[in-house]
Design a protein around this motif. Structure first.
Motif, PDB file in Angstrom:
ATOM      1  N   GLN A  90       0.713  -1.105  -0.037  1.00 30.44           N
ATOM      2  CA  GLN A  90      -0.034  -0.111   0.083  1.00 30.44           C
ATOM      3  C   GLN A  90       0.794   1.183   0.056  1.00 30.44           C
ATOM      4  N   GLY A  91       0.225   2.422  -0.362  1.00 36.55           N
ATOM      5  CA  GLY A  91       0.988   3.685  -0.192  1.00 36.55           C
ATOM      6  C   GLY A  91       1.636   3.719  -1.661  1.00 36.55           C
ATOM      7  N   GLU A  92       2.452   4.641  -1.822  1.00 32.32           N
ATOM      8  CA  GLU A  92       3.291   5.050  -3.240  1.00 32.32           C
ATOM      9  C   GLU A  92       4.426   4.184  -3.412  1.00 32.32           C
ATOM     10  N   LEU A  93       4.570   3.704  -4.273  1.00 33.38           N
ATOM     11  CA  LEU A  93       6.026   3.042  -4.771  1.00 33.38           C
ATOM     12  C   LEU A  93       6.579   3.569  -5.783  1.00 33.38           C
ATOM     13  N   ARG A  94       7.633   4.457  -5.617  1.00 30.53           N
ATOM     14  CA  ARG A  94       8.367   5.434  -6.466  1.00 30.53           C
ATOM     15  C   ARG A  94       9.705   4.398  -6.736  1.00 30.53           C
ATOM     16  N   GLN A 256      33.370 -13.278 -25.204  1.00 35.10           N
ATOM     17  CA  GLN A 256      31.925 -13.123 -24.721  1.00 35.10           C
ATOM     18  C   GLN A 256      32.249 -12.988 -23.176  1.00 35.10           C
ATOM     19  N   PRO A 257      31.676 -11.697 -22.846  1.00 45.39           N
ATOM     20  CA  PRO A 257      31.734 -11.190 -21.432  1.00 45.39           C
ATOM     21  C   PRO A 257      30.722 -11.948 -20.575  1.00 45.39           C
ATOM     22  N   ASP A 258      30.907 -12.050 -19.239  1.00 49.66           N
ATOM     23  CA  ASP A 258      29.931 -12.847 -17.957  1.00 49.66           C
ATOM     24  C   ASP A 258      28.750 -12.105 -18.420  1.00 49.66           C
ATOM     25  N   ASP A 259      27.647 -12.923 -18.030  1.00 50.46           N
ATOM     26  CA  ASP A 259      26.328 -12.104 -18.038  1.00 50.46           C
ATOM     27  C   ASP A 259      26.255 -10.849 -16.950  1.00 50.46           C
ATOM     28  N   GLU A 260      25.656  -9.815 -17.399  1.00 53.34           N
ATOM     29  CA  GLU A 260      25.432  -8.637 -16.600  1.00 53.34           C
ATOM     30  C   GLU A 260      24.565  -8.734 -15.455  1.00 53.34           C
ATOM     31  N   PRO A 261      24.512  -8.752 -14.055  1.00 53.51           N
ATOM     32  CA  PRO A 261      23.453  -8.700 -13.305  1.00 53.51           C
ATOM     33  C   PRO A 261      22.390  -7.539 -13.274  1.00 53.51           C
ATOM     34  N   VAL A 262      21.390  -7.846 -13.121  1.00 53.97           N
ATOM     35  CA  VAL A 262      20.324  -6.777 -13.037  1.00 53.97           C
ATOM     36  C   VAL A 262      19.683  -6.687 -11.384  1.00 53.97           C
ATOM     37  N   TRP A 263      19.848  -5.734 -10.835  1.00 48.99           N
ATOM     38  CA  TRP A 263      19.536  -5.518  -9.187  1.00 48.99           C
ATOM     39  C   TRP A 263      18.190  -4.439  -9.111  1.00 48.99           C
ATOM     40  N   ALA A 264      17.721  -5.085  -8.139  1.00 46.34           N
ATOM     41  CA  ALA A 264      16.739  -4.294  -7.297  1.00 46.34           C
ATOM     42  C   ALA A 264      17.325  -3.709  -6.113  1.00 46.34           C
ATOM     43  N   VAL A 265      17.267  -2.154  -6.027  1.00 46.05           N
ATOM     44  CA  VAL A 265      18.045  -1.715  -5.073  1.00 46.05           C
ATOM     45  C   VAL A 265      17.143  -0.699  -4.373  1.00 46.05           C
ATOM     46  N   TYR A 266      17.298  -0.703  -2.862  1.00 47.04           N
ATOM     47  CA  TYR A 266      16.323   0.004  -2.232  1.00 47.04           C
ATOM     48  C   TYR A 266      16.808   0.400  -0.919  1.00 47.04           C
ATOM     49  N   PRO A 267      16.326   1.520  -0.355  1.00 47.39           N
ATOM     50  CA  PRO A 267      16.888   1.950   0.992  1.00 47.39           C
ATOM     51  C   PRO A 267      16.836   0.733   2.258  1.00 47.39           C
ATOM     52  N   GLN A 268      17.886   0.654   3.006  1.00 50.13           N
ATOM     53  CA  GLN A 268      17.937  -0.279   4.062  1.00 50.13           C
ATOM     54  C   GLN A 268      16.517  -0.273   4.854  1.00 50.13           C
ATOM     55  N   ARG A 269      16.006   1.030   5.125  1.00 57.95           N
ATOM     56  CA  ARG A 269      15.250   1.009   6.202  1.00 57.95           C
ATOM     57  C   ARG A 269      14.017   0.883   5.599  1.00 57.95           C
ATOM     58  N   ILE A 276       7.850  -3.206  -0.986  1.00 62.17           N
ATOM     59  CA  ILE A 276       9.120  -3.154  -1.413  1.00 62.17           C
ATOM     60  C   ILE A 276       9.499  -4.769  -1.694  1.00 62.17           C
ATOM     61  N   SER A 277       9.236  -5.690  -0.638  1.00 65.36           N
ATOM     62  CA  SER A 277       9.570  -6.886  -0.560  1.00 65.36           C
ATOM     63  C   SER A 277       8.798  -7.700  -1.813  1.00 65.36           C
ATOM     64  N   ARG A 278       7.546  -7.396  -1.647  1.00 66.54           N
ATOM     65  CA  ARG A 278       6.589  -7.897  -2.674  1.00 66.54           C
ATOM     66  C   ARG A 278       6.958  -7.349  -4.218  1.00 66.54           C
ATOM     67  N   ALA A 279       7.205  -6.358  -4.446  1.00 68.89           N
ATOM     68  CA  ALA A 279       7.696  -5.695  -5.862  1.00 68.89           C
ATOM     69  C   ALA A 279       8.891  -6.346  -6.041  1.00 68.89           C
ATOM     70  N   VAL A 280       9.821  -6.615  -5.228  1.00 68.56           N
ATOM     71  CA  VAL A 280      11.153  -7.104  -5.464  1.00 68.56           C
ATOM     72  C   VAL A 280      11.048  -8.752  -6.004  1.00 68.56           C
ATOM     73  N   GLU A 281       9.926  -9.341  -5.036  1.00 72.96           N
ATOM     74  CA  GLU A 281       9.709 -10.829  -5.671  1.00 72.96           C
ATOM     75  C   GLU A 281       9.287 -10.949  -6.922  1.00 72.96           C
ATOM     76  N   CYS A 282       8.425 -10.018  -7.314  1.00 72.44           N
ATOM     77  CA  CYS A 282       7.581  -9.868  -8.424  1.00 72.44           C
ATOM     78  C   CYS A 282       8.543  -9.884  -9.509  1.00 72.44           C
ATOM     79  N   LEU A 283       9.463  -8.960  -9.295  1.00 71.10           N
ATOM     80  CA  LEU A 283      10.647  -8.703 -10.472  1.00 71.10           C
ATOM     81  C   LEU A 283      11.547  -9.885 -10.332  1.00 71.10           C
TER      82      LEU A 283
END
Length: 291
Positions: A90-94, A256-269, A276-283
């Motif tokens: 809930q709330g806004e996810l920026r 051929q280079p190694d595959d490049e990682p794609v990260w979900a990055v978010y503030p520790q707090r 946040i947790s559900r959006a990261v799981e979805c990604l």
């Protein structure tokens, strides 16, 4: 009287730009909302809205108050949701993400994520600029490459392959590079990356490309490559369709280079907030299968 009295009503009016719609959004009567705003304006000794028969818009003072109170209200609601362990986003996810990755993958994934959660709103800023999440108030970024900011948590959600290619016509005219160093004698088509990655016998090799055509759009770089302007290095989703139809061919496959990682990055707090947790799981679930 609580210092918070009238703030929810104020945020609702500022967001909906209507006393009637605000009342409906928070489940109160328009009379209650009008009275709450009037009392709040008396308390802060300032007018918060310009009102006409057609429009309701914030005054300069109202805009300052809204910018501060909106985030506080969101964090209050998120804290209550977290403590009550409801687990409902809930709330806004920026969110911020690079333009190409966002348009093609992240925005559709987060749209599908938001649809079953009516109390969640999502704001996505697509930019190739590296955004300071904490300073600019973002909840989540999707990034490639190396994640190094100790203030942030990084969770790998996918990986992507970088390919180096050229049009057959260009290779027939200019020759096919056999070593990374051969690129110095070739026209390179440059995208957002200032350095091209390669690997040989476990060692990373970096090449700084030079050429007459540069664009921050992967699609434009790919079209220039297909037109025979030179060699490019791009993520797989740009190149694979054109490999299949033969309009481009791979070069330097031994490097051929190694595959490049794609990260979900978010503030520790924020890492325990459901949005946040559900959006990261979805990604993790959808992006790894799509990229």
């Amino acid at each position: 009287m609580s210092q918070w009295d009238g703030i929810d009503e104020f945020i609702a009016v500022a967001t909906t730009r209507s006393f009637t719609r605000a009342a409906k959004a928070i489940g109160m009567s328009p009379t209650h909302v009008s009275r709450a705003i009037r009392t709040l304006e008396q308390r802060v000794q300032a007018q918060l809205f310009h009102r006409t028969t057609r429009t309701v818009r914030l005054t300069d003072t109202g805009r300052v108050l809204f910018e501060r109170c909106e985030r506080i209200a969101q964090e209050r609601d998120e804290a209550i949701a977290l403590i009550s362990q409801q687990g409902e986003p809930q709330g806004e996810l920026r969110v911020t993400c690079s333009t190409a990755l966002g348009e093609r993958f992240v925005a559709p994934i987060l749209r599908r994520f938001a649809m079953p959660h009516p109390r969640l709103s999502i704001s996505i800023d697509l930019t190739n600029r590296v955004v300071d999440l904490l300073a600019e108030g973002y909840d989540l970024a999707v990034r490639t490459g190396h994640a190094a900011d100790p203030r942030l948590i990084s969770t790998q959600v996918a990986s992507r392959t970088l390919y180096t290619c050229a049009a057959p016509g260009y290779l027939a005219r200019a020759g096919t590079p056999r070593e990374v160093g051969d690129l110095e004698r070739h026209e390179c088509i440059i995208g957002t990356s200032a350095a091209w990655q390669f690997r040989k016998a476990g060692a990373e090799l970096i090449h700084t490309p030079h050429g007459r055509f540069r664009c921050n759009s992967g699609h434009a770089v790919m079209e220039a490559c297909r037109a025979g302007m030179g060699i490019c290095q791009l993520p797989d989703f740009y190149i694979l369709p054109h490999l299949r139809d033969g309009s481009v061919a791979l070069v330097l496959q031994d490097f051929q280079p190694d595959d490049e990682p794609v990260w979900a990055v978010y503030p520790q707090r924020h890492h325990l907030l459901p949005k946040i947790s559900r959006a990261v799981e979805c990604l993790q679930r959808e992006l790894s299968a799509a990229v």
